[in-house]
Design a protein around this motif. Structure first.
Motif, PDB file in Angstrom:
ATOM      1  N   GLU A 192      48.599  40.857   1.131  1.00  0.00           N
ATOM      2  CA  GLU A 192      49.603  41.235   0.129  1.00  0.00           C
ATOM      3  C   GLU A 192      50.765  40.258   0.203  1.00  0.00           C
ATOM      4  O   GLU A 192      51.259  39.974   1.293  1.00  0.00           O
ATOM      5  CB  GLU A 192      50.161  42.634   0.445  1.00  0.00           C
ATOM      6  N   TYR A 257      35.320  50.593 -10.824  1.00  0.00           N
ATOM      7  CA  TYR A 257      34.280  51.547 -10.421  1.00  0.00           C
ATOM      8  C   TYR A 257      34.594  52.974 -10.854  1.00  0.00           C
ATOM      9  O   TYR A 257      33.783  53.872 -10.706  1.00  0.00           O
ATOM     10  CB  TYR A 257      34.111  51.532  -8.890  1.00  0.00           C
ATOM     11  N   GLU A 314      36.262  60.328  -4.085  1.00  0.00           N
ATOM     12  CA  GLU A 314      36.875  59.674  -2.929  1.00  0.00           C
ATOM     13  C   GLU A 314      38.380  59.960  -2.837  1.00  0.00           C
ATOM     14  O   GLU A 314      39.154  59.424  -3.621  1.00  0.00           O
ATOM     15  CB  GLU A 314      36.693  58.159  -3.048  1.00  0.00           C
ATOM     16  N   ALA A 316      41.418  58.789  -0.898  1.00  0.00           N
ATOM     17  CA  ALA A 316      41.709  57.633  -0.034  1.00  0.00           C
ATOM     18  C   ALA A 316      43.200  57.597   0.265  1.00  0.00           C
ATOM     19  O   ALA A 316      44.014  57.340  -0.626  1.00  0.00           O
ATOM     20  CB  ALA A 316      41.287  56.338  -0.729  1.00  0.00           C
ATOM     21  N   ALA A 317      43.543  57.867   1.529  1.00  0.00           N
ATOM     22  CA  ALA A 317      44.956  57.986   1.900  1.00  0.00           C
ATOM     23  C   ALA A 317      45.338  56.896   2.888  1.00  0.00           C
ATOM     24  O   ALA A 317      44.485  56.338   3.577  1.00  0.00           O
ATOM     25  CB  ALA A 317      45.209  59.359   2.523  1.00  0.00           C
TER      26      ALA A 317
HETATM   27  N1  GAP Z   1      38.848  52.936  -1.257  1.00  0.00           N
HETATM   28  C1  GAP Z   1      39.863  53.032  -2.273  1.00  0.00           C
HETATM   29  C2  GAP Z   1      41.108  52.381  -1.903  1.00  0.00           C
HETATM   30  O1  GAP Z   1      41.210  51.648  -0.923  1.00  0.00           O
HETATM   31  P1  GAP Z   1      43.593  52.096  -2.632  1.00  0.00           P
HETATM   32  O2  GAP Z   1      44.401  52.912  -3.620  1.00  0.00           O
HETATM   33  O3  GAP Z   1      43.582  50.641  -2.776  1.00  0.00           O
HETATM   34  O4  GAP Z   1      42.130  52.710  -2.725  1.00  0.00           O
HETATM   35  C3  GAP Z   1      44.072  53.817  -0.729  1.00  0.00           C
HETATM   36  O5  GAP Z   1      44.065  52.481  -1.169  1.00  0.00           O
HETATM   37  C4  GAP Z   1      45.360  54.096   0.037  1.00  0.00           C
HETATM   38  O6  GAP Z   1      45.516  53.137   1.090  1.00  0.00           O
HETATM   39  C5  GAP Z   1      46.633  53.960  -0.809  1.00  0.00           C
HETATM   40  O7  GAP Z   1      46.903  55.136  -1.539  1.00  0.00           O
HETATM   41  C6  GAP Z   1      47.667  53.727   0.269  1.00  0.00           C
HETATM   42  O8  GAP Z   1      48.055  54.946   0.874  1.00  0.00           O
HETATM   43  C7  GAP Z   1      46.904  52.900   1.293  1.00  0.00           C
HETATM   44  N2  GAP Z   1      47.190  51.463   1.103  1.00  0.00           N
HETATM   45  C8  GAP Z   1      46.583  50.602   0.257  1.00  0.00           C
HETATM   46  N3  GAP Z   1      47.087  49.361   0.387  1.00  0.00           N
HETATM   47  C9  GAP Z   1      48.043  49.440   1.339  1.00  0.00           C
HETATM   48  C10 GAP Z   1      48.922  48.480   1.954  1.00  0.00           C
HETATM   49  N4  GAP Z   1      48.904  47.196   1.625  1.00  0.00           N
HETATM   50  N5  GAP Z   1      49.779  48.918   2.903  1.00  0.00           N
HETATM   51  C11 GAP Z   1      49.798  50.223   3.266  1.00  0.00           C
HETATM   52  N6  GAP Z   1      48.977  51.161   2.754  1.00  0.00           N
HETATM   53  C12 GAP Z   1      48.117  50.780   1.796  1.00  0.00           C
END
Ligand code: GAP
Length: 458
Positions: A192, A257, A314, A316-317
């Motif tokens: 990121e 997806y 799914e 996803a947290a």
């Molecule tokens: N498998 C689906 C997926 O990964 P996402 O919305 O990209 O979906 C799920 O990620 C959760 O992961 C987000 O709601 C967030 O809580 C956490 N997350 C994603 N990217 C993050 C990041 N760069 N830093 C911290 N948490 C992150």
């Protein structure tokens, strides 16, 4: 915007002051969007993860646990679509050398030109931005000592794919049939470049993901079920209901997806932001991996003779985002004896330390009795002993990390084996017999709880 005392700066400073969470590699000047968790941070985060496992596999019979590898076969990411599509559009400034997300160059995202912070990147007199290019967010590395064709692998950007790769194996030994779920918690990695807002967006982060496999016709029903169950979970952590909401994605926001996705959002000090995504992924992943691997990834129902590719719901947290929401929701300031107090009004079950045992003075047998009390409690709950500094300062230290109860040993304790129990939120002090203390505190820990900040808001 939220109306309480909390700001992101205050959370960052409290976390650093009390060693909960602090910048990583600090002796080298830090590294972008990367943080380390200290003692109390680890305990808090562990409580979040434990509560998630409890909800997924403790309270239900239809979900099994998995811990899959971080580095998977590189074809995984071709099949999942991450290699081609998991990208951000980025621009570089030829003058200052900084990189920005092309879709974040507006006032809403508040990204500033490093040379002239009063303007957005691209609007300063010296700004010279490149055209936008797509950058993949996956971290690449190689297997083996030399970089050669076929040796490139990726750190997983989500834990979900490991679950799909193991679907057939788990189905074989778990003795489950759809609807059933596979849950896992683990680190994911994303390159990121957006400024992270503390632990909200980091390069490496822990995810708590569960893939729930269902008969195709039942997918929507289970999607609705998980929306409700996940909102309910955050409220059970003690997060105020008026600081949580569900937001359904617009059609143009949906991932490739997904046929439906909703985010659980929390009102962070930076505004409403995603805490968790709940997606109806259809049969996309199993179908893709079946096609790329040549393995059949389907379910055969022996009773009905039906064969189908299950659909997937799914939830996803992110562990970091849930931890940050707990910290923001609990942070409070008040006045005590004419002095300002910072306090984390955490749900007692989430608090890193449940009880602190404090001898009033460091003599007259009080430390010895305090050690005895600490030993009595430590098997039942996370307990801390502290004899350093005035009793007022020790209370403040515990308030700052959210310890719900302080047990004080005083001269009367030596005479009648009673102690005082100070409540972090009501500030009442009750006398309790030492023999009854473990059960009294365990009872308090099990009792229903709502945020004291809600009582004040009313
Ligand atoms: N498998 C689906 C997926 O990964 P996402 O919305 O990209 O979906 C799920 O990620 C959760 O992961 C987000 O709601 C967030 O809580 C956490 N997350 C994603 N990217 C993050 C990041 N760069 N830093 C911290 N948490 C992150």
């Amino acid at each position: 915007m939220p109306d309480d005392a909390v700001t992101m700066d205050k959370i960052v400073s409290l976390c650093k002051r009390r060693g909960l969470i602090f910048p990583a590699s600090e002796i080298y000047g830090g590294i972008a969007n990367t943080y380390d968790y200290g003692h109390y941070g680890v305990l808090l985060k562990r409580n979040v993860v434990d509560a998630w496992w409890q909800a997924m596999i403790g309270d239900r019979d239809d979900i099994v646990a998995l811990d899959s590898a971080i580095i998977q076969h590189p074809r995984t990411w071709e099949a999942s679509g991450h290699l081609a599509g998991f990208t951000d559009p980025l621009v570089d400034c030829r003058t200052c050398g900084q990189r920005f997300r092309a879709d974040h160059l507006d006032a809403e995202h508040d990204v500033r030109c490093p040379r002239k912070p009063s303007v957005l990147p691209g609007q300063g007199p010296d700004c010279n931005l490149t055209e936008a290019r797509e950058f993949n967010l996956m971290f690449e590395t190689t297997i083996g000592p030399v970089q050669e064709a076929g040796s490139t692998v990726y750190l997983r950007p989500e834990t979900a794919q490991g679950i799909f790769l193991d679907f057939k194996t788990v189905l074989g030994f778990a003795r489950r049939k759809p609807p059933f779920g596979i849950a896992q918690v683990g680190k994911s990695f994303r390159n990121e470049i957006t400024p992270g807002n503390f632990i909200f967006r980091t390069l490496e982060f822990e995810q708590m993901e569960m893939e729930y496999f269902v008969p195709p016709d039942d997918a929507h029903r289970w999607y609705l079920h998980w929306l409700e169950a996940r909102m309910d979970w955050y409220e059970r952590l003690g997060i105020r209901g008026d600081h949580l909401r569900l937001r359904a994605h617009e059609q143009d926001e949906l991932s490739h997806y997904s046929s439906a996705t909703s985010d659980v959002e929390y009102l962070y000090p930076i505004g409403w932001q995603e805490l968790e995504g709940i997606a109806n992924r259809g049969n996309f992943d199993l179908t893709q991996h079946a096609q790329y691997s040549g393995e059949k990834l389907e379910y055969f129902d022996q009773q009905s003779g039906e064969r189908y590719v299950p659909h997937v719901i799914e939830p996803a947290a992110g562990v970091g985002r849930a931890t940050l929401a707990l910290l923001c929701d609990a942070y409070d300031e008040d006045e005590l004896g004419g002095e300002a107090r910072t306090v984390l009004k955490l749900h007692p079950r989430m608090a890193p330390v449940k009880v602190a045992v404090l001898p009033l003075v460091r003599k007259d047998g009080q430390p010895e009795l305090a050690h005895e009390v600490r030993n009595l409690l430590r098997r039942r709950m996370q307990t801390e002993y502290d004899e350093g500094g005035s009793i007022g300062r020790r209370y403040r230290r515990q308030d700052e990390i959210g310890t719900p109860w302080c047990v004080t040993i005083d001269h009367q304790s030596l005479e009648d084996r009673t102690v005082t129990v100070r409540d972090r939120d009501t500030l009442t002090q009750d006398r309790v017999a030492i023999d009854e203390l473990p059960d009294v505190l365990a009872g308090k820990l099990e009792a229903p709880w709502i945020s004291p900040k809600l009582l004040v808001e009313d």
